[in-house]
Write a protein that holds these residues in place. Structure first.
Motif: not given
Length: 433
Positions: A180-189, A237-249
Motif C-alpha cells: 500500500w505504501a508503494d501504491f500510495a507513492v505511485q498514485l501521488k504522481g 511511526f516510521e511507516y508514516w514518516t516514510g510515506l511523508r518523506a516519499r511525498g505520499a502523505v
C-alpha cells in the motif's frame, strides 16, 4: 434462538437514578412515565456519543420502543466523542450513571471492574440469532457487561473519482502495508497538485491496533499485560514518516490538525487533500455524506502475521444501579433482535450481528450502506479477531498517549523511537507495571 442468561454465559466461557442533567442535546421517546422500585422503572435514561445525524436515528428507535412498549420510554442525551468520557466519568463518580450507556473497550472494563455495570446475563435476554462472536466482545472477567452493536473493523476509504481519473487500480487483496505504501507513492504522481495519496493516520487507535495484529501482537494480553513493544511502535511511526518523506502523505503543517483530532471533518480525504484514508468500515456512511466525490472501500493492509482486522467492543451497557431493568431488557431485545430497528439505524454504529437484521438491512439498503454491504459480501475472508479485553486501568489513556506521540512525531519534536519509548512507558505506567 439466542437466550442470554447467567447459566449460558458461564457455559459459553467454559469456565436508578432520581435525576440527571447533561449539557447536551437530547431526545425523548413518546409516552414518558416514571416508575419506582427495583427493576420497575418505566423510563430509561440513555447516554451516548455521536453526531446530530446519529441522534436523529437513535431517537427514532426510542420512539419505536415507546410505541411497541406502551408506558415505557427512553430519554436520550448525547455528546461529541471528545467530551463524552469526561462527562461519563463525572456521572459515574457522583453515582449518577444513566441506565443505558454507550461504552467502548476501555470504559467497559473500567466500569465493569468498579462494579458499576450490570451483568447482562442476569436479564435473561432473548437476542434471537445474535452471533456469538459479537457477544464475546462484551465480556470481561466472566461477566457480560455489554452488547456490541455488531461488527466493525479497519478498511481503506478512497476517492473513486480520483483513482479513476488517475487510471490506476488498487492493490489486490491481500496486500501488505508495504504494498500500500508503494501504491500510495505511485498514485501521488498521478494526482492533482497539492493532493496527496494518503491521510496521516498515525494517531488512529484502530489502525494502530490493526498494525499490531498484523505483526502477530495484540494491544494487551489475556493476562492484562502490554502486548507490544517499543520496536513495534517505532515501526508504526516510521511507516508514516516514510510515506511523508516519499511525498505520499501531506507535509506536517497540513497533517497535524487531523492527527490531533481524528475528526471526519478534519480528514484530508474530506477536505479533498488526500485520495485515501484508513477508517472503520461503518464510518463509511459518514465520510460519504461529507464528500461530494464518490467514495469506495478496500480491505485493510495485511502484516507479516496475516490479516489485521479486529472487532473491538462498541455497544450498550447498563448501570448496575438501574431501577428500570425490566424496561432495559425490553429495549435491548428490541435493539439487537428486531428487524425494524436496523432498517432505521442502518450501519451507523456497526454491521448488525443478527443474521435476521442483516438480511432485513440488505433488502432496504441503498447508497453508501449498499456499498458497505457489497464490500462485506465480497470479502468473506475477513474474519475480525476479538482481542483480549482492555485492562480496567487503561480507560482512554492509551489512545491519549498515542495521539500525543503521533503529534510529536508529525511536528518533529520527537523521533519515532523517542515517541515510541514514551508511549510504551505511559501505557505501562497506566497498567501499573
Amino acid at each position: 434462538m439466542r437466550t442470554l442468561s447467567r447459566r449460558a454465559l458461564i457455559a459459553g466461557l467454559g469456565g436508578g437514578m432520581a435525576s440527571w442533567a447533561l449539557s447536551a442535546c437530547s431526545g425523548t421517546g413518546a409516552g414518558s412515565t416514571t416508575g419506582s422500585g427495583q427493576g420497575g422503572g418505566k423510563q430509561i435514561n440513555a447516554f451516548y456519543w455521536g453526531s446530530d445525524s446519529r441522534a436523529k436515528l437513535t431517537n427514532q428507535v426510542f420512539d419505536l420502543f415507546a410505541k411497541k412498549n406502551p408506558g415505557m420510554s427512553v430519554k436520550g442525551q448525547f455528546l461529541a466523542f471528545s467530551n463524552y468520557f469526561d462527562k461519563l466519568g463525572t456521572l459515574a463518580a457522583s453515582g449518577s450513571m444513566p441506565d443505558l450507556i454507550q461504552t467502548n473497550p476501555g470504559s467497559l472494563t473500567q466500569y465493569g471492574a468498579n462494579g458499576q455495570l450490570l451483568d447482562l446475563s442476569t436479564l435473561n435476554l432473548n437476542l434471537g440469532d445474535y452471533q456469538d462472536a459479537a457477544l464475546k466482545t462484551g465480556q470481561a472477567n466472566g461477566k457480560q457487561y455489554g452488547l456490541a452493536f455488531g461488527y466493525q473493523y479497519v478498511t481503506v476509504f478512497y476517492n473513486a473519482d480520483l483513482l479513476k481519473a488517475a487510471n490506476t487500480e488498487l492493490p489486490k487483496d491481500p496486500a501488505s502495508w508495504d504494498d500500500w505504501a508503494d501504491f500510495a507513492v505511485q498514485l501521488k504522481g498521478k494526482l492533482p497538485a497539492n493532493t496527496y495519496a494518503m491521510a496521516d493516520c498515525s494517531s488512529d487507535s484502530n489502525s494502530f491496533e490493526s498494525w499490531m495484529v498484523g505483526r502477530g501482537k495484540t494491544l494487551f494480553t489475556d493476562g492484562g499485560k502490554l502486548g507490544y513493544d517499543v520496536g513495534d511502535v517505532t515501526a508504526w511511526f516510521e511507516y508514516w514518516t516514510g510515506l511523508r518523506a516519499r511525498g505520499a502523505v501531506a507535509p506536517a503543517a497540513d497533517s497535524v490538525t487531523y492527527v490531533q483530532t481524528g475528526a471526519v471533518t478534519d480528514s484530508p480525504l474530506t477536505k479533498g487533500k488526500a485520495a485515501m484514508t484508513l477508517g472503520i468500515n461503518v464510518g463509511f456512511q459518514g465520510y460519504q455524506q461529507l464528500n461530494k466525490a464518490a467514495l469506495d472501500l478496500a480491505a485493510c493492509p495485511t502484516g507479516p502475521a496475516g490479516r489485521c482486522e479486529t472487532n473491538h467492543f462498541f455497544g450498550w451497557s447498563v448501570s448496575a444501579s438501574t431501577k428500570a431493568s425490566g424496561a432495559v431488557k425490553a429495549f435491548l431485545e428490541l435493539w439487537f433482535a428486531d428487524a425494524s430497528v436496523v432498517q432505521i439505524v442502518g450501519t451507523d454504529r456497526a454491521l448488525p450481528a443478527s443474521k435476521t437484521q442483516l438480511e432485513a438491512l440488505d433488502k432496504v439498503a441503498d447508497g453508501a450502506t449498499k456499498q458497505l454491504l457489497k464490500f462485506s459480501i465480497a470479502h468473506p475472508g475477513i474474519k475480525p479477531l476479538s482481542p483480549p479485553a482492555t485492562p480496567p486501568s487503561i480507560g482512554s489513556k492509551q489512545d491519549e498517549s498515542l495521539r500525543r506521540a503521533a503529534e510529536a512525531v508529525v511536528t518533529g519534536s520527537s523521533k519515532p523511537s523517542e515517541a515510541a519509548q514514551k508511549l510504551v512507558q505511559e501505557v505501562q505506567a497506566a497498567l501499573g507495571s
